[in-house]
Design a protein around this motif. Structure first.
Motif, PDB file in Angstrom:
ATOM      1  N   PHE A 255       0.078  -1.029  14.526  1.00 31.72           N
ATOM      2  CA  PHE A 255       1.469  -1.212  14.960  1.00 31.72           C
ATOM      3  C   PHE A 255       1.938  -0.062  15.864  1.00 31.72           C
ATOM      4  O   PHE A 255       3.093  -0.049  16.279  1.00 31.72           O
ATOM      5  CB  PHE A 255       2.393  -1.305  13.739  1.00 31.72           C
ATOM      6  N   ARG A 256       1.055   0.865  16.173  1.00 35.12           N
ATOM      7  CA  ARG A 256       1.457   2.075  16.884  1.00 35.12           C
ATOM      8  C   ARG A 256       2.120   1.785  18.226  1.00 35.12           C
ATOM      9  O   ARG A 256       3.066   2.464  18.624  1.00 35.12           O
ATOM     10  CB  ARG A 256       0.237   2.972  17.106  1.00 35.12           C
ATOM     11  N   ASP A 257       1.638   0.809  18.954  1.00 33.27           N
ATOM     12  CA  ASP A 257       2.146   0.543  20.298  1.00 33.27           C
ATOM     13  C   ASP A 257       3.207  -0.546  20.331  1.00 33.27           C
ATOM     14  O   ASP A 257       3.556  -1.062  21.399  1.00 33.27           O
ATOM     15  CB  ASP A 257       0.985   0.169  21.230  1.00 33.27           C
ATOM     16  N   GLY A 258       3.735  -0.878  19.158  1.00 34.28           N
ATOM     17  CA  GLY A 258       4.802  -1.865  19.085  1.00 34.28           C
ATOM     18  C   GLY A 258       6.020  -1.300  18.387  1.00 34.28           C
ATOM     19  O   GLY A 258       6.073  -0.107  18.051  1.00 34.28           O
ATOM     20  N   PRO A 259       7.025  -2.123  18.123  1.00 30.40           N
ATOM     21  CA  PRO A 259       8.235  -1.651  17.453  1.00 30.40           C
ATOM     22  C   PRO A 259       7.933  -1.118  16.055  1.00 30.40           C
ATOM     23  O   PRO A 259       7.104  -1.685  15.330  1.00 30.40           O
ATOM     24  CB  PRO A 259       9.107  -2.908  17.384  1.00 30.40           C
ATOM     25  N   TRP A 260       8.612  -0.039  15.711  1.00 36.97           N
ATOM     26  CA  TRP A 260       8.464   0.546  14.368  1.00 36.97           C
ATOM     27  C   TRP A 260       9.698   1.395  14.097  1.00 36.97           C
ATOM     28  O   TRP A 260      10.026   2.270  14.895  1.00 36.97           O
ATOM     29  CB  TRP A 260       7.205   1.403  14.278  1.00 36.97           C
TER      30      TRP A 260
END
Length: 300
Positions: free
Chosen positions: A45-50
């Protein structure tokens, strides 16, 4: 002993674009606790929303009434006990005393370097954790704390009025090593494990059960060494990281068979991931909800 069923809701959706619904639905389904991960970013999920754990849990507290809330887990990687304690006391107040702090030593993922530091060695992580937990315990239990340690300091840190839950909110300590298990035995209201990571790729479910059984035995030894009854410590399995992977969520029967093995080992809580399509936590929502509604009754 009945087995509690809880869930982890990852904070990857905007709150007003579907982010709030899983928390409200988790309460409707009867989950004991809904946790979220306390990371700056995480794995695939690092390169997406978090989004941040504490603001997310605060928002969840305002749209639920009975559901317990928690982190699984918070670590020293980017947290300081003084500032963390203030946030936790505030969140415990907003939730009306429904907060559990899952806490662990941290690892070597993105959190370990996001502040510009080199990743800590396993020894340094253990050293920091051994200082972090006792100081946080004091900060959440005492009105004013001063402390000078090797890694953390507090100077007349005020935490009035303290937690709604007394003497403080509960700790769920994630640990498998000797030093971490001692911290769980001394400070934990619960112990958390994900199993033995060495078995994830090539181990069998049976080997995983035995490995977790050995971990629980070491926890019992740590409790006995300090005169504590291990039965007073809840035992939590965070699923998804054993060789079983997603199989326990394929059907109600599969889940009951899986969870029953850990119930026999004395586990009091099983945590399953809220389904996320096209991820390691993909599962059929209908089956997931059937497990939530019917699984605990079959494990009494």
């Amino acid at each position: 002993m009945s087995l509690r069923l809880s869930t982890v809701i990852l904070p990857y959706r905007r709150w007003h674009e579907g982010g709030r619904e899983p928390w409200q639905r988790a309460e409707q389904l009867g989950f004991h606790t809904a946790y979220t991960y306390d990371h700056l970013s995480w794995r695939s999920f690092r390169d997406g929303p978090w989004f941040g754990a504490v603001p997310t849990l605060t928002a969840a507290a305002t749209v639920t009434d009975r559901l317990r809330l928690g982190t699984l887990v918070t670590s020293p990687n980017f947290r300081h006990p003084v500032t963390l304690a203030k946030e936790l006391i505030s969140l415990d107040d907003i939730s009306g005393g429904r907060l559990t702090l899952g806490i662990g030593a941290g690892g070597t993922g993105f959190d370990a370097t996001a502040l510009g530091q080199e990743p800590w060695t396993p020894r340094e992580r253990a050293d920091r954790f051994a200082e972090f937990v006792p100081l946080l315990d004091r900060l959440l239990s005492e009105d004013s704390v001063s402390y000078e340690g090797d890694f953390y300091s507090a100077h007349e840190a005020r935490n009035i009025p303290g937690c709604v839950q007394r003497p403080r909110l509960p700790f769920a300590v994630a640990a498998t090593g000797a030093r971490g298990l001692k911290l769980a035995a001394r400070y934990g209201q619960a112990w958390v494990t994900t199993g033995d990571p060495r078995l994830y790729e090539n181990g069998t479910p049976e080997q995983s059960v035995q490995a977790i059984h050995r971990q629980a035995e070491r926890l019992a030894d740590a409790c006995a060494a300090m005169g504590r009854d291990a039965g007073t410590l809840d035992k939590t399995l965070l699923t998804g990281f054993t060789p079983d992977r997603g199989r326990p969520l394929q059907s109600l029967d599969a889940f009951v068979d899986f969870a029953g093995k850990y119930q026999e080992l004395g586990f009091t809580e099983i945590v399953i991931h809220w389904p996320i399509p096209d991820s390691d936590f993909a599962a059929e929502q209908k089956v997931f909800e059937q497990i939530a509604m019917e699984g605990p009754a079959q494990l009494r």
